[in-house]
Design a protein around this motif. Sequence first.
Motif, PDB file in Angstrom:
ATOM      1  N   UNK A 139       3.684   6.964  -1.502  1.00  0.00           N
ATOM      2  CA  UNK A 139       5.144   7.042  -1.534  1.00  0.00           C
ATOM      3  C   UNK A 139       5.603   8.041  -0.486  1.00  0.00           C
ATOM      4  N   UNK A 140       6.551   7.611   0.327  1.00  0.00           N
ATOM      5  CA  UNK A 140       7.191   8.524   1.276  1.00  0.00           C
ATOM      6  C   UNK A 140       8.693   8.466   1.071  1.00  0.00           C
ATOM      7  N   UNK A 141       9.364   9.434   1.671  1.00  0.00           N
ATOM      8  CA  UNK A 141      10.812   9.529   1.535  1.00  0.00           C
ATOM      9  C   UNK A 141      11.445   9.435   2.909  1.00  0.00           C
ATOM     10  N   UNK A 142      12.447   8.566   3.047  1.00  0.00           N
ATOM     11  CA  UNK A 142      13.183   8.440   4.296  1.00  0.00           C
ATOM     12  C   UNK A 142      14.041   9.679   4.496  1.00  0.00           C
ATOM     13  N   UNK A 143      13.848  10.349   5.638  1.00  0.00           N
ATOM     14  CA  UNK A 143      14.374  11.703   5.824  1.00  0.00           C
ATOM     15  C   UNK A 143      15.247  11.787   7.073  1.00  0.00           C
ATOM     16  N   UNK A 148       0.822  -1.204   0.000  1.00  0.00           N
ATOM     17  CA  UNK A 148       0.000   0.000   0.000  1.00  0.00           C
ATOM     18  C   UNK A 148       0.858   1.257   0.000  1.00  0.00           C
ATOM     19  N   UNK A 149       2.114   1.110   0.460  1.00  0.00           N
ATOM     20  CA  UNK A 149       2.978   2.270   0.687  1.00  0.00           C
ATOM     21  C   UNK A 149       4.412   1.841   0.445  1.00  0.00           C
ATOM     22  N   UNK A 150       5.184   2.694  -0.211  1.00  0.00           N
ATOM     23  CA  UNK A 150       6.614   2.482  -0.395  1.00  0.00           C
ATOM     24  C   UNK A 150       7.367   3.639   0.242  1.00  0.00           C
ATOM     25  N   UNK A 151       8.274   3.311   1.157  1.00  0.00           N
ATOM     26  CA  UNK A 151       9.170   4.318   1.724  1.00  0.00           C
ATOM     27  C   UNK A 151      10.505   4.204   0.997  1.00  0.00           C
ATOM     28  N   UNK A 152      10.828   5.209   0.204  1.00  0.00           N
ATOM     29  CA  UNK A 152      12.030   5.172  -0.621  1.00  0.00           C
ATOM     30  C   UNK A 152      13.220   5.629   0.199  1.00  0.00           C
ATOM     31  N   UNK A 153      14.273   4.819   0.162  1.00  0.00           N
ATOM     32  CA  UNK A 153      15.512   5.140   0.855  1.00  0.00           C
ATOM     33  C   UNK A 153      16.585   5.384  -0.202  1.00  0.00           C
ATOM     34  N   UNK A 154      17.042   6.623  -0.292  1.00  0.00           N
ATOM     35  CA  UNK A 154      18.070   6.969  -1.263  1.00  0.00           C
ATOM     36  C   UNK A 154      18.571   8.364  -0.962  1.00  0.00           C
ATOM     37  N   UNK A 193      12.735  21.708  -2.127  1.00  0.00           N
ATOM     38  CA  UNK A 193      13.500  21.631  -3.370  1.00  0.00           C
ATOM     39  C   UNK A 193      13.868  20.202  -3.745  1.00  0.00           C
ATOM     40  N   UNK A 194      14.196  19.364  -2.759  1.00  0.00           N
ATOM     41  CA  UNK A 194      14.774  18.053  -3.049  1.00  0.00           C
ATOM     42  C   UNK A 194      13.779  16.904  -3.041  1.00  0.00           C
ATOM     43  N   UNK A 195      12.638  17.097  -2.366  1.00  0.00           N
ATOM     44  CA  UNK A 195      11.672  15.992  -2.229  1.00  0.00           C
ATOM     45  C   UNK A 195      10.285  16.399  -2.717  1.00  0.00           C
ATOM     46  N   UNK A 196       9.706  17.410  -2.110  1.00  0.00           N
ATOM     47  CA  UNK A 196       8.328  17.780  -2.425  1.00  0.00           C
ATOM     48  C   UNK A 196       8.178  18.248  -3.863  1.00  0.00           C
ATOM     49  N   UNK A 197       9.208  18.868  -4.420  1.00  0.00           N
ATOM     50  CA  UNK A 197       9.143  19.340  -5.808  1.00  0.00           C
ATOM     51  C   UNK A 197       8.990  18.197  -6.797  1.00  0.00           C
ATOM     52  N   UNK A 198       9.351  16.960  -6.384  1.00  0.00           N
ATOM     53  CA  UNK A 198       9.228  15.799  -7.262  1.00  0.00           C
ATOM     54  C   UNK A 198       7.913  15.059  -7.068  1.00  0.00           C
ATOM     55  N   UNK A 199       7.031  15.615  -6.260  1.00  0.00           N
ATOM     56  CA  UNK A 199       5.713  15.021  -6.086  1.00  0.00           C
ATOM     57  C   UNK A 199       5.588  14.085  -4.913  1.00  0.00           C
ATOM     58  N   UNK A 200       6.663  13.873  -4.158  1.00  0.00           N
ATOM     59  CA  UNK A 200       6.593  13.037  -2.957  1.00  0.00           C
ATOM     60  C   UNK A 200       6.116  13.910  -1.803  1.00  0.00           C
ATOM     61  N   UNK A 201       4.991  13.559  -1.224  1.00  0.00           N
ATOM     62  CA  UNK A 201       4.331  14.413  -0.228  1.00  0.00           C
ATOM     63  C   UNK A 201       4.362  13.845   1.175  1.00  0.00           C
ATOM     64  N   UNK A 202       5.043  12.712   1.372  1.00  0.00           N
ATOM     65  CA  UNK A 202       5.036  12.055   2.667  1.00  0.00           C
ATOM     66  C   UNK A 202       6.473  11.862   3.138  1.00  0.00           C
ATOM     67  N   UNK A 203       6.711  12.042   4.431  1.00  0.00           N
ATOM     68  CA  UNK A 203       8.049  12.002   4.982  1.00  0.00           C
ATOM     69  C   UNK A 203       8.097  11.050   6.170  1.00  0.00           C
ATOM     70  N   UNK A 204       9.164  10.267   6.240  1.00  0.00           N
ATOM     71  CA  UNK A 204       9.427   9.405   7.394  1.00  0.00           C
ATOM     72  C   UNK A 204      10.739   9.880   7.999  1.00  0.00           C
ATOM     73  N   UNK A 205      10.670  10.468   9.174  1.00  0.00           N
ATOM     74  CA  UNK A 205      11.754  11.276   9.726  1.00  0.00           C
ATOM     75  C   UNK A 205      12.588  10.478  10.725  1.00  0.00           C
ATOM     76  N   UNK A 206      13.905  10.578  10.566  1.00  0.00           N
ATOM     77  CA  UNK A 206      14.873  10.059  11.520  1.00  0.00           C
ATOM     78  C   UNK A 206      15.644  11.230  12.113  1.00  0.00           C
TER      79      UNK A 206
END
Length: 328
Positions: A231-235, A197-203, A290-303
Amino acid sequence: MDIRLGYNIPYFTHKRSTTELFPAITAQACAAESAGFDTVTVSDHLYQPPLIGEPDEPVLEAYTTLAALAPATRSVRLSAMVTGNTYRNPALLAKIVTTLDVVSGGRAVLGIGAGWFELEHRGYGYDFGTTADRAGRLDEALRIIVPMLRGQRPTMHGTWYRAENALNEPRLRDDLPVLIGGGGERRTFGCAARYADHLNIICNPSELPRKLRALRARCAEAGRDPETLEISFATPMMIDEDGNRARKQLRDVLLRSGVDIAGLPDAERAAATDRFFVGSPDEVAEQLEAKVLAHGVRRLMVNLLANGHERQVIELAGGTLAPLVRGR
C-alpha cells in the motif's frame, strides 16, 4: 515488488520548446533515480488535467515516453501512474506493458485505474459511461490482463471485452507487478484485493483510516491476507527550504483551478488544502509522519505539482523522504 518511494512526472513541459521537451523529461527521471526514488512514473493523460495545467498544454503518450526513458535510466521501475483503462484494449495493454518490461530489462510495473477525466474521453471519442461502468470495465480488463502477464492464454466473453486464447510473448517473467490506483472503497479496492500486488490510495489524508478499514474488508471478502498487498499513498507536495515559498506555490496551484484560498474561511481553507503536503523539509516530514506513516502506510508516490521539473527540488524531496521510508 517493494516500491517504497515513487516520483511521478505530472506534466510534460515548463515553457520549453517541443525539441527541448523530452530531454527535460529524461533529466527529471535521471534526477529522481539519483535522489533515491526507486520508481519513476508518468501520468497517462491525453489532455492536461485540472490542477496541473490547461487542457491544451503539451502531453506525451505515456507508454511511448516510458519506453524512451528505459535506456536513459538504470535501476528505477517504470510505470504509468496510472494507466487509464478505458484508453486501450486490455489484451493490447498487456502486450504493451510486457514489451516495456523487455525493453527495460525487467523494470516495468503495470499501474492501472478506472479512468476519470471526462474531457479527454469526449475529445478522443472514448466511451466515458458511469462510475459503475468504468469500474466494471476495469474488473473485466484485469481478468484478461493479469493472466496474460502470468503466461496464461485467457479467453473471455464479457460485457465490455472479449479475448480468444490471447498470447503474450515474449516475456521476461511471470510476476510483472500490477499496481492499482484509486480511492473507490468497494469496486477499486475490491479489484486490488483480487488482482493487484500494490494499491496506491488516492484520498485526503484525513480519509486514510477509513480507506484502510475498507481495504481490509475487501481483502477479507476476497480471502486475501492484507499484509500481502503493498500500500502506498498518493502524495501531492510542495517542498522548499523556505516553507513560506512552498505555501505560496500551493496557493498558486489552487488558484489555477479557480480556488482562491486566501479569501476562504478557515474551515474551507483547511478542506481545500487537506490533500497537500506543504512546507520546509522538516514540516513536510512531520506532516507525513502524523498523517500517513502513523497509520502504517510506509510507501509514498510523490507528485511535485508546482516545480517537479527542477532538479534541486527533486533532490530535496528525495533527500527528505527516502529516510522516512527506508527500512520500514
